[in-house]
Structure formats: C-alpha cells, structure tokens
Design a protein around this motif. Sequence first.
Motif, PDB file in Angstrom:
ATOM      1  N   PRO A  40     -21.103   4.391  -6.512  1.00 60.60           N
ATOM      2  CA  PRO A  40     -22.152   3.601  -7.131  1.00 60.60           C
ATOM      3  C   PRO A  40     -23.374   4.017  -7.892  1.00 60.60           C
ATOM      4  N   LYS A  41     -23.637   5.559  -7.710  1.00 64.23           N
ATOM      5  CA  LYS A  41     -24.737   6.097  -8.538  1.00 64.23           C
ATOM      6  C   LYS A  41     -24.027   6.956  -9.599  1.00 64.23           C
ATOM      7  N   SER A  42     -22.874   6.954  -9.620  1.00 64.02           N
ATOM      8  CA  SER A  42     -22.292   7.410 -10.889  1.00 64.02           C
ATOM      9  C   SER A  42     -22.297   6.365 -12.181  1.00 64.02           C
ATOM     10  N   PRO A  43     -22.180   7.107 -13.376  1.00 62.81           N
ATOM     11  CA  PRO A  43     -22.232   6.260 -14.590  1.00 62.81           C
ATOM     12  C   PRO A  43     -20.609   5.567 -14.649  1.00 62.81           C
ATOM     13  N   GLY A  44     -20.794   4.448 -15.210  1.00 59.33           N
ATOM     14  CA  GLY A  44     -19.375   4.041 -15.389  1.00 59.33           C
ATOM     15  C   GLY A  44     -18.519   4.877 -16.462  1.00 59.33           C
ATOM     16  N   LEU A  45     -17.337   4.779 -16.396  1.00 58.77           N
ATOM     17  CA  LEU A  45     -16.565   5.454 -17.328  1.00 58.77           C
ATOM     18  C   LEU A  45     -15.992   4.965 -18.485  1.00 58.77           C
ATOM     19  N   TRP A  46     -15.891   5.432 -19.695  1.00 55.18           N
ATOM     20  CA  TRP A  46     -15.271   4.855 -20.910  1.00 55.18           C
ATOM     21  C   TRP A  46     -13.683   5.181 -20.684  1.00 55.18           C
ATOM     22  N   PRO A  47     -12.837   4.235 -21.044  1.00 54.21           N
ATOM     23  CA  PRO A  47     -11.573   4.717 -21.077  1.00 54.21           C
ATOM     24  C   PRO A  47     -11.206   5.753 -22.268  1.00 54.21           C
ATOM     25  N   VAL A  48     -10.205   6.662 -21.701  1.00 49.87           N
ATOM     26  CA  VAL A  48      -9.879   7.612 -22.608  1.00 49.87           C
ATOM     27  C   VAL A  48      -8.490   7.193 -23.387  1.00 49.87           C
ATOM     28  N   VAL A  49      -8.533   7.319 -24.582  1.00 47.80           N
ATOM     29  CA  VAL A  49      -7.364   6.797 -25.255  1.00 47.80           C
ATOM     30  C   VAL A  49      -6.797   8.072 -26.212  1.00 47.80           C
ATOM     31  N   GLY A  50      -5.377   7.858 -26.456  1.00 45.12           N
ATOM     32  CA  GLY A  50      -4.892   8.980 -27.203  1.00 45.12           C
ATOM     33  C   GLY A  50      -4.998   8.410 -28.712  1.00 45.12           C
ATOM     34  N   ALA A  51      -5.265   9.612 -29.605  1.00 43.91           N
ATOM     35  CA  ALA A  51      -5.671   9.076 -30.946  1.00 43.91           C
ATOM     36  C   ALA A  51      -4.437   8.225 -31.640  1.00 43.91           C
ATOM     37  N   ALA A  52      -3.362   8.613 -31.358  1.00 45.30           N
ATOM     38  CA  ALA A  52      -2.076   7.856 -31.969  1.00 45.30           C
ATOM     39  C   ALA A  52      -1.665   6.545 -30.963  1.00 45.30           C
ATOM     40  N   ASP A  53      -2.486   6.222 -29.988  1.00 45.61           N
ATOM     41  CA  ASP A  53      -2.245   4.999 -29.176  1.00 45.61           C
ATOM     42  C   ASP A  53      -2.741   3.784 -30.044  1.00 45.61           C
ATOM     43  N   TRP A  54      -2.482   2.671 -29.533  1.00 43.56           N
ATOM     44  CA  TRP A  54      -3.208   1.481 -29.956  1.00 43.56           C
ATOM     45  C   TRP A  54      -3.247   0.332 -28.937  1.00 43.56           C
ATOM     46  N   CYS A  55      -4.077  -0.684 -29.167  1.00 46.92           N
ATOM     47  CA  CYS A  55      -3.933  -1.962 -28.416  1.00 46.92           C
ATOM     48  C   CYS A  55      -4.236  -3.147 -29.109  1.00 46.92           C
TER      49      CYS A  55
END
Length: 66
Positions: A40-55
């Motif tokens: 609860p007291k931890s900051p949220g995490l940004w998703p880590v993505v690969g440079a060559a990936d995409w969505c």
Amino acid sequence: MANAKCESCRFFDEHKVNGAMAAADEGLCRFNPPVSQPEPKSPGLWPVVGAADWCGHYTPEMSAAE
Ligand code: SF4
C-alpha cells in the motif's frame, strides 16, 4: 504492425534504476497510469517493455515534419 516498436513510440520512456540506466533494450511504457503496487505504501510501477516490442496503442513520436 509494420515498423511499430516501443523504442519509437511516444509513450516509451527511459528506465532508470537508482539513477542508472537499466538495460538498453528496455524502457517504461507510460500509456497508462502506474499499476501493481507491491504494498500500500509503495509507489505504483510502470510496465517495463522491450525496445523492440509493441502493442495496439503504439503511437509514433512526432517528427519535425509533422
Ligand atoms: S507498450 Fe504500446 S504504448 Fe507502450 S511503449 Fe510499447 S507500443 Fe507504446
């Protein structure tokens, strides 16, 4: 999607760990707010993505010509 890569997406950002760059082929995706708070007291995490990936939200960086 042709030519779609996280590294050329406007939502891709540097991934730093304790002020130092993480792996060169990784970055943070900032399309959505941070998720997955470990505690609860931890900051949220940004998703880590690969440079060559995409969505499906891929959006190219604006170029000077645009
Ligand atoms: S996961 Fe999608 S929105 Fe995020 S940086 Fe990669 S292509 Fe862009």
